[in-house]
Write an enzyme that holds these catalytic residues in place. Structure first.
Site, short mmCIF file in Angstrom:
data_model
loop_
_atom_site.label_atom_id
_atom_site.label_comp_id
_atom_site.label_asym_id
_atom_site.label_seq_id
_atom_site.Cartn_x
_atom_site.Cartn_y
_atom_site.Cartn_z
N THR A 67 0.84 -1.19 0.00
CA THR A 67 0.00 0.00 0.00
C THR A 67 0.88 1.25 0.00
OG1 THR A 67 -1.94 1.02 1.01
CG2 THR A 67 -0.39 -0.01 2.53
N LYS A 71 3.34 1.41 -4.06
CA LYS A 71 2.77 0.63 -5.16
C LYS A 71 3.54 0.79 -6.48
CE LYS A 71 -2.03 0.71 -3.50
NZ LYS A 71 -3.41 1.02 -3.87
N ALA A 137 -6.72 11.56 -11.09
CA ALA A 137 -5.85 10.84 -12.02
C ALA A 137 -4.59 10.36 -11.30
CB ALA A 137 -5.49 11.73 -13.21
N GLY A 139 -2.82 7.44 -8.39
CA GLY A 139 -2.61 5.99 -8.43
C GLY A 139 -3.91 5.20 -8.41
N ARG A 161 -7.44 18.03 -11.50
CA ARG A 161 -6.89 19.39 -11.32
C ARG A 161 -5.70 19.59 -12.24
NH1 ARG A 161 -5.92 19.87 -4.94
NH2 ARG A 161 -4.37 18.33 -5.56
P1 NDP Z 1 -2.83 10.09 -5.15
O1 NDP Z 1 -2.13 10.95 -4.13
O2 NDP Z 1 -2.04 9.30 -6.13
O3 NDP Z 1 -3.82 11.04 -6.03
C1 NDP Z 1 -4.68 11.96 -5.42
C2 NDP Z 1 -5.65 12.50 -6.47
O4 NDP Z 1 -6.60 13.35 -5.82
C3 NDP Z 1 -4.98 13.34 -7.56
O5 NDP Z 1 -5.66 13.11 -8.78
C4 NDP Z 1 -5.22 14.78 -7.06
O6 NDP Z 1 -5.23 15.74 -8.09
C5 NDP Z 1 -6.61 14.63 -6.50
N1 NDP Z 1 -7.00 15.64 -5.50
C6 NDP Z 1 -6.58 15.76 -4.22
N2 NDP Z 1 -7.21 16.77 -3.60
C7 NDP Z 1 -8.06 17.32 -4.51
C8 NDP Z 1 -9.01 18.37 -4.47
N3 NDP Z 1 -9.20 19.12 -3.37
N4 NDP Z 1 -9.73 18.64 -5.59
C9 NDP Z 1 -9.56 17.90 -6.71
N5 NDP Z 1 -8.66 16.88 -6.82
C10 NDP Z 1 -7.94 16.59 -5.72
O7 NDP Z 1 -3.80 9.17 -4.30
P2 NDP Z 1 -4.47 7.80 -4.78
O8 NDP Z 1 -4.92 8.00 -6.18
O9 NDP Z 1 -3.58 6.67 -4.48
O10 NDP Z 1 -5.72 7.67 -3.79
C11 NDP Z 1 -6.88 8.50 -3.95
C12 NDP Z 1 -7.89 8.11 -2.89
O11 NDP Z 1 -8.42 6.82 -3.15
C13 NDP Z 1 -7.27 8.06 -1.49
O12 NDP Z 1 -8.06 8.86 -0.65
C14 NDP Z 1 -7.34 6.62 -1.07
O13 NDP Z 1 -7.65 6.48 0.29
C15 NDP Z 1 -8.48 6.07 -1.94
N6 NDP Z 1 -8.31 4.63 -2.25
C16 NDP Z 1 -9.25 3.75 -1.78
C17 NDP Z 1 -9.14 2.39 -2.04
C18 NDP Z 1 -10.17 1.46 -1.50
O14 NDP Z 1 -9.94 0.23 -1.52
N7 NDP Z 1 -11.31 1.94 -1.07
C19 NDP Z 1 -8.00 1.84 -2.82
C20 NDP Z 1 -7.08 2.86 -3.30
C21 NDP Z 1 -7.24 4.19 -2.99
P3 NDP Z 1 -3.83 16.37 -8.65
O15 NDP Z 1 -3.20 15.31 -9.49
O16 NDP Z 1 -4.25 17.54 -9.45
O17 NDP Z 1 -3.00 16.72 -7.45
#
Ligand code: NDP
Length: 285
Positions: A67, A71, A137, A139, A161
């Site tokens: 995790t 990853k 967009a 992970g 974003r």
């Molecule tokens: P990352 O850090 O890789 O990506 C975060 C994403 O959220 C980016 O696209 C970022 O945009 C966007 N973001 C963050 N804050 C904002 C905001 N205020 N407004 C708009 N966009 C925002 O995290 P992950 O992709 O790995 O995880 C995302 C979520 O998914 C986590 O909260 C995690 O807990 C959840 N998750 C749940 C799982 C489950 O089994 N239920 C499994 C995997 C993940 P930008 O690129 O522009 O910064």
């Protein structure tokens, strides 16, 4: 050295992980004898992480869940020296490692299959021929997009974003036979049928900044984030207040991706519903 039925989830931080509880429940359900631990692994770089994986293999672990924040490193290490499942290759990230031998590890990604299983089989929401909106967009979005596309939605808008990340993510999928676009804001003229929040905004009690003007009317709304307190997320509150057809948080996805990993390791598919109920009513209440 003999391989034992020992498994673990590795990450940093890891104290919050409910994966040991989930896998023990699956083991009881299917009659598999195993141990499953949560191990905090702190590595400064990919080489350190590779050494730690090799140590865990030598200690006798048969498989690991990986995790945050490892990853992508797990993907790169396995790609360089071992084997990847097609879905891990497409996702560019590994959350499940099987140690078959010292020379042969298999890296898989079960996030997408877990999400689709929860939405289709458990919630019984449609994905086929829907106009789908994927927010984020990072992970998680990257991990689930191939599995969502395999369900043949009519169109997918990935909204982020940082629009370059959305465009880089979607450009790999232009051949999929469905209209896939990377955007910086939602298309306010479009009626989305299924809206999946794969941003981490809910963790900060915020709505994604990219949803200005979005309507949730008649849409199924899913937040990958889940609350351990059992209350709703900011995004799901917004969706309910804005006419969503149904809402769900990501706890079912968590259990279903664990079930996919369990199946990889033990060739037995557990039933997620009982474990999901137990988590909601006994662990998180
Ligand atoms: P990352 O850090 O890789 O990506 C975060 C994403 O959220 C980016 O696209 C970022 O945009 C966007 N973001 C963050 N804050 C904002 C905001 N205020 N407004 C708009 N966009 C925002 O995290 P992950 O992709 O790995 O995880 C995302 C979520 O998914 C986590 O909260 C995690 O807990 C959840 N998750 C749940 C799982 C489950 O089994 N239920 C499994 C995997 C993940 P930008 O690129 O522009 O910064």
């Amino acid at each position: 050295m003999s391989l034992k039925l020992e498994y673990a989830v590795i990450g940093d931080p890891i104290h919050q992980s409910v994966s040991p509880y989930i896998h023990q429940q699956f083991a009881e359900q299917t009659g598999v004898c195993l141990s499953y631990l949560a191990l905090r692994v702190v590595c400064k770089n990919k080489e350190d992480f590779k050494t730690r994986l090799e140590q865990l293999f030598l200690e006798g672990y048969s498989g690991l869940n990986v995790t945050l924040p490892y990853k992508i490193w797990a993907f790169e290490i396995v790609r360089e020296q071992h084997g990847l499942s097609e879905r891990a290759r497409q996702a560019g990230a590994v959350n499940t490692l099987s140690f078959i031998s010292a020379e042969k590890w298999l890296g898989d990604n079960t996030d997408g299959a877990g999400l689709v299983h929860h939405i289709k089989a458990y919630l019984q929401w449609p994905i086929k021929e829907t106009n789908l909106l994927l927010l984020g967009a990072g992970g998680a979005a990257r991990g689930v997009l191939p599995s969502l596309l395999a369900e043949c939605p009519r169109s997918v808008d990935v909204v982020n974003r940082d629009v370059v990340k959305a465009q880089m993510l979607t450009e790999h999928f232009t051949q999929s036979g469905c209209v896939v676009r990377g955007l910086s804001q939602v298309d306010t003229k479009k009626q989305y049928d299924l809206i999946i929040n794969a941003t981490s905004a809910s963790l900060e009690q915020k709505l994604p900044v990219t949803i200005e003007g979005l309507s949730a009317v008649d849409a199924y709304c899913y937040d990958m984030v889940y609350s351990k307190q059992g209350d709703s997320t900011v995004f799901l509150n917004w969706a309910t207040q804005n006419g969503a057809k149904a809402v769900s948080d990501g706890l079912g996805m968590l259990v279903a991706q664990a079930a996919e990993a369990f199946y990889q390791w033990h060739h037995k598919m557990p039933d997620i519903s009982q474990v999901l109920q137990n988590l909601k009513h006994r662990v998180f209440s």
